[in-house]
Design a protein around this motif. Structure first.
Motif, mmCIF file in Angstrom:
data_model
loop_
_atom_site.group_PDB
_atom_site.id
_atom_site.type_symbol
_atom_site.label_atom_id
_atom_site.label_comp_id
_atom_site.label_asym_id
_atom_site.label_seq_id
_atom_site.Cartn_x
_atom_site.Cartn_y
_atom_site.Cartn_z
ATOM 1 N N LEU A 59 -1.619 139.663 0.161
ATOM 2 C CA LEU A 59 -1.423 139.877 1.598
ATOM 3 C C LEU A 59 -2.145 138.820 2.429
ATOM 4 N N ARG A 60 -3.303 138.359 1.974
ATOM 5 C CA ARG A 60 -3.997 137.276 2.691
ATOM 6 C C ARG A 60 -3.120 136.031 2.765
ATOM 7 N N ARG A 61 -2.450 135.738 1.653
ATOM 8 C CA ARG A 61 -1.564 134.567 1.647
ATOM 9 C C ARG A 61 -0.361 134.793 2.558
ATOM 10 N N MET A 62 0.236 135.978 2.449
ATOM 11 C CA MET A 62 1.434 136.286 3.230
ATOM 12 C C MET A 62 1.171 136.259 4.724
ATOM 13 N N LEU A 63 0.048 136.847 5.126
ATOM 14 C CA LEU A 63 -0.250 137.021 6.547
ATOM 15 C C LEU A 63 -1.100 135.888 7.117
ATOM 16 N N LYS A 64 -1.547 134.988 6.213
ATOM 17 C CA LYS A 64 -2.364 133.833 6.641
ATOM 18 C C LYS A 64 -3.624 134.285 7.407
ATOM 19 N N THR A 65 -4.302 135.264 6.858
ATOM 20 C CA THR A 65 -5.575 135.720 7.416
ATOM 21 C C THR A 65 -6.488 136.168 6.283
ATOM 22 N N LYS A 66 -7.788 135.887 6.443
ATOM 23 C CA LYS A 66 -8.761 136.316 5.436
ATOM 24 C C LYS A 66 -9.209 137.751 5.658
ATOM 25 N N ARG A 67 -8.972 138.268 6.859
ATOM 26 C CA ARG A 67 -9.489 139.599 7.206
ATOM 27 C C ARG A 67 -8.516 140.679 6.730
ATOM 28 N N VAL A 68 -8.546 140.910 5.434
ATOM 29 C CA VAL A 68 -7.703 141.921 4.788
ATOM 30 C C VAL A 68 -8.588 142.695 3.815
#
Length: 306
Positions: free
Chosen positions: A24-33
């Motif tokens: 999901l971090r890759r998909m959403l381009k955010t580290k805050r997961v």
């Protein structure tokens, strides 16, 4: 501002909870997961995932009660207490041996004691039990008390022609820290036979149900179409719905966004209280001040001051 909220993910079997977070971090381009309670790789079902600002409430969500559908397999025990382990013991079984099944299940309703399995993430002396297990080291495991809120037989006893075991499905609602595979093993012990859990699906975690979950494929399609997460992203407020709540005025809202202490009232005297503004937004989580009787302090401010 980046989208924030909770994705009730339908975790597929074969992935760890951490694998889901990384994807999901890759998909959403955010580290805050962050996920809100580990599911074993072989287990599928509800795994709420916090995105961006919602990661602030992840610690509260791990304490939710959970509901599972599982299959108990009587006649064989395994190293991991589930279908993924190596066989430890096997005995011939017959349905006639388990005629008092309902009465036996009743012994496991309410508060019970469990000893976590060796293949688990519980720490002993700073080291995970599964690390000891992989090294072939047997250590004393701490017994813990958990609560089985409901335990229901949801099907009939059946013989598995491939294994020779007797199997039956159950639905369990339980407190944080309960191991369903250990429950299956203990049910077997009550009958004097080896047992393990041969399948498990989490159907509910707090307010999030299996019917509300979304798959990776659905999320990927939404992202490819550049529509945002939309209905797949549940509000932070939904995650806090199990807390007592109170609505405050605009003046108090401004104070809260500055991290102010508040006078304790009946509504604010709980262990934790979710404080909302008139627009239905959760501003903060308050708890009694440990050093100033009659006052409450923000444990976490959730809304960003605009």
């Amino acid at each position: 501002m980046k989208e924030a909220g909770i994705i009730p993910l339908h975790k597929p079997s074969g992935m760890t909870s951490h694998d889901c977070v990384v994807r999901l971090r890759r998909m959403l381009k955010t580290k805050r997961v962050g996920h809100t309670g580990t599911l074993d790789p072989a287990v599928s079902g509800v795994l709420p995932i916090c995105i961006n600002r919602a990661t602030k409430v992840a610690e509260y969500m791990s304490a939710y009660n959970k509901t599972y559908k599982a299959t108990v397999s009587l006649g064989t025990s395994t190293t991991t207490e589930d279908q993924t382990g190596e066989v430890l013991d096997q005995v011939p079984v017959d349905p006639s041996m388990f005629q008092d099944l309902d009465q036996t299940l009743n012994r496991f309703r309410g508060e019970i004691e469990q000893t976590p399995p060796m293949y688990s993430a519980v720490k002993v002396n700073g080291k995970r039990l599964y690390e000891y297990a992989r090294e072939g080291i047997d250590v004393e495991r701490p017994t813990r008390r958990v609560k089985i809120h409901s335990l229901e037989l949801i099907g009939s006893l059946k013989k598995n022609e491939e294994t020779g075991n007797i199997e039956f499905p159950i639905e369990v609602t339980c407190s944080k820290g309960t191991y369903i595979r250990t429950l299956a093993v203990d049910i077997g012990k009550a009958f004097g036979v080896p047992a393990h859990m041969s399948s498990l699906v989490r159907t509910k975690s707090g307010p999030f149900t299996l019917e509300q979950t979304v798959t990776f494929e659905q999320l990927e399609q939404r992202i490819e179409e550049k529509e945002g997460l939309g209905p797949y992203l549940k509000p932070i407020e939904m995650a806090l719905s199990l807390f007592p709540s109170v609505v405050v005025s605009e003046e108090t809202e401004r104070q809260i966004l500055n991290g102010a202490l508040l006078k304790e009232t009946k509504e604010l005297s709980n262990e934790r209280t979710a404080v909302y503004n008139g627009r239905g937004e959760c501003l903060a989580i308050y708890k009694p001040h440990p050093e100033r009787p009659g006052w409450v302090k923000p444990e976490k401010v959730l809304k960003i001051q605009e």
